[in-house]
Design a protein around this motif. Sequence first.
Motif, PDB file in Angstrom:
ATOM      1  N   GLN A 151      47.989  45.520  29.435  1.00  0.00           N
ATOM      2  CA  GLN A 151      46.735  45.135  30.096  1.00  0.00           C
ATOM      3  C   GLN A 151      45.591  46.041  29.653  1.00  0.00           C
ATOM      4  N   VAL A 152      45.841  47.321  29.589  1.00  0.00           N
ATOM      5  CA  VAL A 152      44.811  48.273  29.160  1.00  0.00           C
ATOM      6  C   VAL A 152      44.434  48.008  27.708  1.00  0.00           C
ATOM      7  N   LYS A 157      39.114  43.748  24.236  1.00  0.00           N
ATOM      8  CA  LYS A 157      38.101  42.771  24.654  1.00  0.00           C
ATOM      9  C   LYS A 157      36.736  43.415  24.832  1.00  0.00           C
ATOM     10  N   HIS A 158      36.717  44.623  25.371  1.00  0.00           N
ATOM     11  CA  HIS A 158      35.455  45.296  25.677  1.00  0.00           C
ATOM     12  C   HIS A 158      35.066  46.347  24.645  1.00  0.00           C
ATOM     13  N   ASN A 212      44.616  45.208  26.039  1.00  0.00           N
ATOM     14  CA  ASN A 212      43.827  43.977  25.969  1.00  0.00           C
ATOM     15  C   ASN A 212      42.414  44.177  26.500  1.00  0.00           C
ATOM     16  N   TYR A 213      42.285  44.951  27.558  1.00  0.00           N
ATOM     17  CA  TYR A 213      40.958  45.223  28.119  1.00  0.00           C
ATOM     18  C   TYR A 213      40.098  45.990  27.114  1.00  0.00           C
TER      19      TYR A 213
END
Length: 111
Positions: free
Chosen positions: A101-102, A108-109, A104-105
């Motif tokens: 999750q981290v 993405k950012h 991917n975050y």
Amino acid sequence: MLMEIYLSEEKAKKNNIDLNECYQKIDKYFKSRGVEIVSKGIYKGVKEDFDTFVIAQEQLPQTKWFLKVVDQWYISYFDDTPDSPEYREDALKTYYQVKEQVKNYVKKHRI
């Protein structure tokens, strides 16, 4: 509250890591904080030990050896026995889910 850590002899041999040293390091951490060592790799605490268990859950994967030798890793924050599956969480699975999750975050950012 219970943490179960099962290390793999096969993985240890593959990575040239001494499992007894690994268990000794984990035991030392829990023992120094007054947590009961039930048996090899099984640690039993009470509500007051919550921080100790959370820190272990965060810090163990940060060591150079833990992820190389861990086979199974479970935590129960709400009951004190490993035979309570409704409260038993796969800590290794959770670690990898959060890591993904981290990742991917950040991707993405673009952090």
